[in-house]
Design a protein around this motif. Structure first.
Motif, PDB file in Angstrom:
ATOM      1  N   ASP A 189      45.242   8.261 -15.456  1.00 29.66           N
ATOM      2  CA  ASP A 189      44.988   9.654 -15.864  1.00 29.66           C
ATOM      3  C   ASP A 189      44.731   9.727 -17.372  1.00 29.66           C
ATOM      4  OD1 ASP A 189      45.456  10.508 -13.262  1.00 29.66           O
ATOM      5  OD2 ASP A 189      47.613  10.759 -13.615  1.00 29.66           O
ATOM      6  N   ILE A 190      45.479   8.945 -18.112  1.00 27.48           N
ATOM      7  CA  ILE A 190      45.304   8.888 -19.570  1.00 27.48           C
ATOM      8  C   ILE A 190      45.165   7.420 -19.959  1.00 27.48           C
ATOM      9  CG2 ILE A 190      46.386   9.328 -21.835  1.00 27.48           C
ATOM     10  CD1 ILE A 190      47.791  11.764 -20.621  1.00 27.48           C
ATOM     11  N   LEU A 191      44.025   7.064 -20.513  1.00 27.67           N
ATOM     12  CA  LEU A 191      43.815   5.683 -20.961  1.00 27.67           C
ATOM     13  C   LEU A 191      44.701   5.414 -22.178  1.00 27.67           C
ATOM     14  CD1 LEU A 191      39.895   5.529 -20.837  1.00 27.67           C
ATOM     15  CD2 LEU A 191      41.502   4.676 -19.112  1.00 27.67           C
ATOM     16  N   VAL A 192      45.214   4.190 -22.288  1.00 25.64           N
ATOM     17  CA  VAL A 192      46.101   3.850 -23.403  1.00 25.64           C
ATOM     18  C   VAL A 192      45.573   2.619 -24.126  1.00 25.64           C
ATOM     19  CG1 VAL A 192      48.455   3.172 -24.072  1.00 25.64           C
ATOM     20  CG2 VAL A 192      48.131   4.816 -22.193  1.00 25.64           C
ATOM     21  N   VAL A 193      45.235   2.791 -25.411  1.00 25.30           N
ATOM     22  CA  VAL A 193      44.826   1.645 -26.240  1.00 25.30           C
ATOM     23  C   VAL A 193      45.679   1.650 -27.511  1.00 25.30           C
ATOM     24  CG1 VAL A 193      42.880   2.969 -27.259  1.00 25.30           C
ATOM     25  CG2 VAL A 193      42.905   0.468 -27.432  1.00 25.30           C
ATOM     26  N   SER A 194      46.175   0.469 -27.877  1.00 23.47           N
ATOM     27  CA  SER A 194      47.058   0.388 -29.049  1.00 23.47           C
ATOM     28  C   SER A 194      46.853  -0.945 -29.761  1.00 23.47           C
ATOM     29  CB  SER A 194      48.518   0.579 -28.604  1.00 23.47           C
ATOM     30  OG  SER A 194      48.839  -0.311 -27.555  1.00 23.47           O
ATOM     31  N   ILE A 195      47.682  -1.191 -30.764  1.00 21.25           N
ATOM     32  CA  ILE A 195      47.496  -2.380 -31.604  1.00 21.25           C
ATOM     33  C   ILE A 195      48.815  -3.136 -31.752  1.00 21.25           C
ATOM     34  CG2 ILE A 195      46.846  -3.196 -33.938  1.00 21.25           C
ATOM     35  CD1 ILE A 195      44.970  -0.778 -34.128  1.00 21.25           C
ATOM     36  N   ASP A 196      48.763  -4.452 -31.792  1.00 19.58           N
ATOM     37  CA  ASP A 196      49.849  -5.398 -32.068  1.00 19.58           C
ATOM     38  C   ASP A 196      49.914  -6.542 -31.073  1.00 19.58           C
ATOM     39  OD1 ASP A 196      50.699  -4.207 -34.384  1.00 19.58           O
ATOM     40  OD2 ASP A 196      52.654  -3.546 -33.627  1.00 19.58           O
ATOM     41  N   ALA A 197      49.783  -6.229 -29.740  1.00 19.58           N
ATOM     42  CA  ALA A 197      49.909  -7.236 -28.676  1.00 19.58           C
ATOM     43  C   ALA A 197      51.325  -7.802 -28.604  1.00 19.58           C
ATOM     44  CB  ALA A 197      48.875  -8.353 -28.830  1.00 19.58           C
ATOM     45  N   VAL A 198      52.316  -6.896 -28.511  1.00 14.78           N
ATOM     46  CA  VAL A 198      53.712  -7.337 -28.336  1.00 14.78           C
ATOM     47  C   VAL A 198      53.975  -7.525 -26.834  1.00 14.78           C
ATOM     48  CG1 VAL A 198      54.396  -6.034 -30.398  1.00 14.78           C
ATOM     49  CG2 VAL A 198      54.825  -5.038 -28.159  1.00 14.78           C
ATOM     50  N   PRO A 199      55.004  -8.309 -26.454  1.00 15.42           N
ATOM     51  CA  PRO A 199      55.218  -8.602 -25.035  1.00 15.42           C
ATOM     52  C   PRO A 199      55.269  -7.365 -24.136  1.00 15.42           C
ATOM     53  CG  PRO A 199      56.651  -9.969 -26.366  1.00 15.42           C
ATOM     54  CD  PRO A 199      55.982  -9.023 -27.307  1.00 15.42           C
ATOM     55  N   ASP A 200      55.956  -6.318 -24.561  1.00 14.58           N
ATOM     56  CA  ASP A 200      56.132  -5.159 -23.680  1.00 14.58           C
ATOM     57  C   ASP A 200      54.824  -4.451 -23.330  1.00 14.58           C
ATOM     58  OD1 ASP A 200      58.754  -5.668 -23.408  1.00 14.58           O
ATOM     59  OD2 ASP A 200      59.487  -3.999 -24.620  1.00 14.58           O
ATOM     60  N   ILE A 201      53.830  -4.543 -24.177  1.00  8.28           N
ATOM     61  CA  ILE A 201      52.553  -3.895 -23.842  1.00  8.28           C
ATOM     62  C   ILE A 201      51.876  -4.691 -22.733  1.00  8.28           C
ATOM     63  CG2 ILE A 201      50.837  -4.920 -25.444  1.00  8.28           C
ATOM     64  CD1 ILE A 201      51.279  -1.130 -24.811  1.00  8.28           C
ATOM     65  N   PHE A 202      52.128  -6.007 -22.681  1.00 10.63           N
ATOM     66  CA  PHE A 202      51.553  -6.817 -21.593  1.00 10.63           C
ATOM     67  C   PHE A 202      52.242  -6.506 -20.265  1.00 10.63           C
ATOM     68  CE2 PHE A 202      50.204  -9.288 -25.331  1.00 10.63           C
ATOM     69  CZ  PHE A 202      48.835  -9.316 -25.064  1.00 10.63           C
ATOM     70  N   VAL A 203      53.537  -6.164 -20.320  1.00  6.59           N
ATOM     71  CA  VAL A 203      54.252  -5.728 -19.119  1.00  6.59           C
ATOM     72  C   VAL A 203      53.600  -4.434 -18.613  1.00  6.59           C
ATOM     73  CG1 VAL A 203      56.469  -4.867 -18.230  1.00  6.59           C
ATOM     74  CG2 VAL A 203      56.429  -6.805 -19.810  1.00  6.59           C
ATOM     75  N   ALA A 204      53.338  -3.507 -19.550  1.00  2.00           N
ATOM     76  CA  ALA A 204      52.695  -2.229 -19.193  1.00  2.00           C
ATOM     77  C   ALA A 204      51.286  -2.470 -18.648  1.00  2.00           C
ATOM     78  CB  ALA A 204      52.656  -1.301 -20.405  1.00  2.00           C
ATOM     79  N   MET A 205      50.546  -3.424 -19.256  1.00  2.77           N
ATOM     80  CA  MET A 205      49.187  -3.705 -18.792  1.00  2.77           C
ATOM     81  C   MET A 205      49.204  -4.320 -17.395  1.00  2.77           C
ATOM     82  SD  MET A 205      47.593  -4.869 -22.422  1.00  2.77           S
ATOM     83  CE  MET A 205      46.078  -5.606 -22.015  1.00  2.77           C
ATOM     84  N   ALA A 206      50.164  -5.227 -17.156  1.00  3.34           N
ATOM     85  CA  ALA A 206      50.277  -5.859 -15.829  1.00  3.34           C
ATOM     86  C   ALA A 206      50.580  -4.803 -14.763  1.00  3.34           C
ATOM     87  CB  ALA A 206      51.363  -6.932 -15.846  1.00  3.34           C
ATOM     88  N   ALA A 207      51.296  -3.744 -15.174  1.00  9.51           N
ATOM     89  CA  ALA A 207      51.632  -2.654 -14.232  1.00  9.51           C
ATOM     90  C   ALA A 207      50.515  -1.608 -14.149  1.00  9.51           C
ATOM     91  CB  ALA A 207      52.932  -1.993 -14.677  1.00  9.51           C
TER      92      ALA A 207
END
Length: 302
Positions: free
Chosen positions: A224-242
């Protein structure tokens, strides 16, 4: 180089631990120092410039061989940097810049922060392919170079693409808690989120907080809302995998490696490094094995 020949004492004034990325930078800096036999004196400023200035003065008083400084804000460094210069202690800036004369520091190691914002903005432009999109922006700490530059870069990338509009922009101070809180107010202000097509966050921690707010509002982050951010920390990869985040631009936490190399060459025979040593800004999307990326990063102290 293994600096057995140059066993140095180096002071490191770190901003604090406001984000996972910052914690990983500290871990990697300690690892790099250990690898090279450097005695690293560490000072955590807890996000306060006055603490950093005190720490740098204390390093000068201790007669360290060099100082690493990750500056919390860009201004107000002239006098303490002058003091380091008078003491002939080279200073290397890590991951953020200062508004001081370039001859007051040896070099700066960092990513091109404007470029990071451009990479994030270009991803959104390409993904939307001309579809209209209202963007909300979570800015980093007011007055910090990443907040200023990541905003500029993103705006450069969407310039001329009239389908994309930034409708709200506010600081979330680079933290999850504040990212969530500000996103909640964005959602309220924009029809419960119905009028928001994408979120651009200046770091992943704020994005992770915002994702929580989007879910609590009954919407699907990443869809519903696209999410783009900066850093590439582990938790964002968890969010991307989900499927809850779409893209992140990497800010490598290893700024110390290039800094120590530059210092070693300078101390050995006076070799002057370039004034800016740039690291790569790589884009990761859901197609780039987010689970694997998480595994590769999870033990770095993020």
């Amino acid at each position: 180089m293994s600096s057995g020949a140059l066993a140095q004492t180096i002071g490191f004034s770190q901003i604090g631990s406001e984000s996972g990325w910052r914690a990983a930078e500290t871990t990697v800096t300690r690892q790099e120092a250990e690898k090279r036999g450097i005695d690293l004196k560490f000072a955590d400023a807890q996000q306060k410039q006055e603490n950093q200035i005190k720490a740098v003065r204390s390093f000068i008083a201790q007669g360290v061989d060099a100082i690493l400084l990750a500056p919390v804000v860009a201004t107000g460094w002239d006098s303490v940097l002058e003091e380091a210069k008078e003491a002939e202690i080279p200073v290397v800036l890590l991951d953020r810049m200062v508004d001081s004369s370039k001859d007051l520091y040896l070099t700066a190691v960092g990513s091109d922060l404007v470029h990071e914002g451009e990479v994030a903005g270009k991803w959104l432009v390409d993904t939307l392919a001309g579809k209209p999109c209202n963007v909300v922006e979570l800015q980093g700490t007011t007055g910090s170079s990443p907040a200023i530059d990541r905003k500029t870069g993103f705006e450069n990338a969407i310039k001329g693409h009239d389908n994309i509009k930034i409708v709200r922009s506010q600081t979330g101070d680079f933290t999850r808690t504040k990212g969530k809180e500000v996103m909640e107010s964005f959602l309220k202000a924009e029809g419960g989120g119905a009028n928001i097509c994408a979120l651009y966050a200046h770091n992943d921690d704020m994005a992770v907080g915002a994702i929580q707010a989007i879910k609590e509002a009954g919407l699907k982050p990443g869809t519903d809302i696209l999410v783009v951010s900066i850093d590439a920390v582990p938790d964002i990869f968890v969010a991307m995998a989900a499927g809850e985040a779409n893209a992140t631009v990497e800010l490598t936490p290893n700024m110390a490696g290039p800094a120590f190399d530059a210092l070693a060459a300078f101390m050995k025979d006076g070799t002057m490094p370039p004034k800016f040593i740039q690291t790569e800004s790589k884009l990761y999307t859901q197609a780039d094995d987010p689970k694997g990326e998480y595994e590769r990063r999870k033990d770095l102290g993020y």
